[in-house]
Each structure stands twice: as C-alpha cells, then as structure tokens.
Design a protein around this motif. Structure first.
Motif, PDB file in Angstrom:
ATOM      1  N   ALA A  87     -12.775  -1.205  -8.579  1.00  0.00           N
ATOM      2  CA  ALA A  87     -11.504  -1.766  -8.116  1.00  0.00           C
ATOM      3  C   ALA A  87     -10.379  -1.611  -9.128  1.00  0.00           C
ATOM      4  O   ALA A  87      -9.265  -2.062  -8.863  1.00  0.00           O
ATOM      5  N   ARG A 112      -4.287  -0.410  -1.394  1.00  0.00           N
ATOM      6  CA  ARG A 112      -5.379  -1.217  -0.841  1.00  0.00           C
ATOM      7  C   ARG A 112      -5.273  -1.369   0.674  1.00  0.00           C
ATOM      8  O   ARG A 112      -4.192  -1.594   1.217  1.00  0.00           O
ATOM      9  N   PRO A 143      -7.496   5.347  -0.898  1.00  0.00           N
ATOM     10  CA  PRO A 143      -7.277   4.010  -1.438  1.00  0.00           C
ATOM     11  C   PRO A 143      -8.557   3.257  -1.749  1.00  0.00           C
ATOM     12  O   PRO A 143      -9.665   3.700  -1.440  1.00  0.00           O
ATOM     13  N   TRP A 144      -8.383   2.079  -2.357  1.00  0.00           N
ATOM     14  CA  TRP A 144      -9.452   1.066  -2.364  1.00  0.00           C
ATOM     15  C   TRP A 144      -9.584   0.558  -0.936  1.00  0.00           C
ATOM     16  O   TRP A 144      -8.595   0.208  -0.281  1.00  0.00           O
ATOM     17  N   PRO A 153      -6.905   2.822  -6.806  1.00  0.00           N
ATOM     18  CA  PRO A 153      -7.296   1.481  -6.358  1.00  0.00           C
ATOM     19  C   PRO A 153      -6.136   0.515  -6.171  1.00  0.00           C
ATOM     20  O   PRO A 153      -6.326  -0.541  -5.557  1.00  0.00           O
ATOM     21  N   SER A 154      -4.953   0.842  -6.692  1.00  0.00           N
ATOM     22  CA  SER A 154      -3.798  -0.031  -6.446  1.00  0.00           C
ATOM     23  C   SER A 154      -3.293   0.095  -5.022  1.00  0.00           C
ATOM     24  O   SER A 154      -2.532  -0.756  -4.541  1.00  0.00           O
ATOM     25  N   ALA A 214       0.815  -1.218   0.000  1.00  0.00           N
ATOM     26  CA  ALA A 214       0.000   0.000   0.000  1.00  0.00           C
ATOM     27  C   ALA A 214       0.846   1.265   0.000  1.00  0.00           C
ATOM     28  O   ALA A 214       0.618   2.185  -0.803  1.00  0.00           O
ATOM     29  N   GLN A 223     -15.610  -4.403  -1.451  1.00  0.00           N
ATOM     30  CA  GLN A 223     -15.279  -2.989  -1.508  1.00  0.00           C
ATOM     31  C   GLN A 223     -16.266  -2.145  -0.708  1.00  0.00           C
ATOM     32  O   GLN A 223     -17.487  -2.323  -0.791  1.00  0.00           O
TER      33      GLN A 223
END
Length: 284
Positions: A191, A249, A140-141, A246-247, A121, A149
């Motif tokens: 996502a 997390r 973030p996601w 979204p990368s 992250a 999600q």
C-alpha cells in the motif's frame, strides 16, 4: 438518452481526459455508485485543473436502463457524456475500443462498472503522469468490499496458477499460498511503494496516455471476455512504462469467473487458450 453507434472515424475533439465504461445488464445500484464516484473524483480533479475537458463514453452492450439520474449529475458537473448503443453485446474489449477510437483525449481511463474511485484518484494519477513522462499506463491500489488490498498485479501465469486461484475452494487454495503470493506479486506490491513495470495489471482500472493506447490499437478484439487485460498489459511494455501507483486508490466489487456460472467458465477457458497460444504456454 441512447444514441446509435457512429462510424469509427467520428471522435471527441478535446485534449483532456476521457473515460470508457462498458456495461451489459448491469447491477444498476453498483453502476450508479461507480458513476457517482467518478463524478466526485472529476470534481476533485477540477479543483486543480479547472479547464481540463472531461468526457465519459458509456458503452451499452445491452440492458442499460433509460434515464439514469446520475448521468444528468455528471453532465451538470461539466462531464460530456456519450452513450453508445445499438451494437449488441460485442464483448468487453471491443466495447472499450468503440470509445478508444472516438477519443482524442490526452489521457484515457478504462474503467469497470464495479469500481468506486477515491475522490483524489484521478488527480493523483494525472500528477504522476506529469512527473513521469516515460509512463504510459498506471494501475492503482485496489481494495475489496472490506477495504483490504486486492493483489491484481501479476507475473506471467501458468495454467496451474490460474486453476488454483480461480477454481479451487478456499481451504485448498491455502495449500498453494506461497505460489499464489508470488503470482500476485505480494513480495513487491503493497500500500506504500511504487512498483515499476509489473508484467500484468488489471483491466478494471487501466489509466493510459491515449497516445500509447492508440499505438497498441486498444484491446485485441479476439477476446470476448477475460484475458484481454493480460494481453494488453503485456503488449503495453513494448511501447511504454507501466507502473503501480498506490496513491491512486479504488475499490473493486467484482468476482471471479468460477463464481459467475458455467457460461463464464467457458468464456474464461476460451480466452485462456487464445492468450497462451499468443504469448506461450506455461503449464507449471
């Protein structure tokens, strides 16, 4: 382990990444899981950036246990840990401000004690910052306990949106599914895709360039709990770009105000009043 709060002029002199976590009577197992995941993510980041200074400000608003072993593990991993205590329960935003005023880092992460970071992250977030100099705040996601999600990017709320989402039982919320989906930006957030400039992002994980955060003077101290992240999100757009990546997390184990009892409902209502008074009332 604990130290009393120092004057606001005292700062951590390094040009790296600082993280602040505010706790009040924390769930110890959850806090340990959060800090352990932070340590793992820091270790992954160090593989790419071995010389990057890392610091954690653990803000004790009350009830932090003594001698948490995970703090020793973080220090062994090269994370400078400062426990700030002795100020009492001053609220979420003001607690984070104690760290923000002390930090001279290039990046600062506002982190909830109920978040678990994916190992990559922090590295993913800093890589995105490097590639996009115009960005000052990353969200973030965010997944729930089951890995589904959570849609915590928001459009500007109406009072009805907040009531339906926060206080109606699930069977009645279904009647307003389309309305809530729009409020939660489900038409844009997924996502896979980066989303630029979501109006409001969650305070459970707000990753800033510190220069932007200091330009905003951190959180508005008038909010004790709730809506301080809505306020900061909206003000952030005045000084920088905000982006959903979204990368990056994380998992979020928190719950809503209505599920935490009457005291939290009262705080939610008081903060909502301050928020709408500042930014404008929207009823329906």
């Amino acid at each position: 382990m604990k130290t009393t709060s120092a004057p606001h002029s005292e700062s951590a002199s390094f040009d790296g990444l600082s993280v602040s976590v505010v706790v009040f009577r924390p769930d110890v197992d959850q806090l340990v899981a959060t800090l352990a995941s932070l340590g793992t993510s820091c270790a992954t980041l160090r593989q790419q950036r071995p010389d990057l200074p890392l610091a954690l400000f653990l803000i004790d608003n009350g009830g932090l246990p003594e001698n948490l072993a995970v703090i020793g593990l973080l220090r062994a991993q090269g994370v400078v840990v400062r426990v700030v205590a002795g100020h009492g329960n001053i609220g979420y935003g003001r607690g984070h401000n104690l760290a923000i005023t002390r930090s001279n880092s290039r990046y600062h992460l506002v982190l909830n004690p109920d978040i678990e970071l994916a190992p990559e992250a922090l590295a993913q977030a800093l890589n995105f910052f490097d590639a996009h100099s115009e960005v000052g705040l990353i969200t973030p996601w965010i997944g729930d306990d089951d890995g589904h999600q959570q849609f915590l990017c928001r459009r500007y709320p109406s009072l009805w949106d907040l009531f339906v989402r926060g206080f109606l039982p699930a069977r009645l919320r279904k009647l307003f599914a389309h309305r809530l989906a729009r409020y939660e930006m489900r038409d844009r957030v997924n996502a896979r895709d980066t989303v630029w400039d979501p109006p409001i992002v969650s305070g459970c994980f707000m990753f800033f360039r510190t220069v932007a955060l200091k330009q905003l003077d951190g959180f508005d101290p008038r909010y004790f709990l709730y809506f301080e992240d809505y306020d900061l999100s909206l003000r952030a757009h005045d000084v920088t770009r905000v982006v959903y990546v979204p990368s990056v997390r994380v998992l979020h184990h928190g719950g809503g105000a209505a599920r935490k009892g009457r005291a939290h409902i009262r705080m939610f209502i008081a903060s909502a009043y301050k928020f709408f008074n500042r930014f404008g009332w929207k009823w329906l």
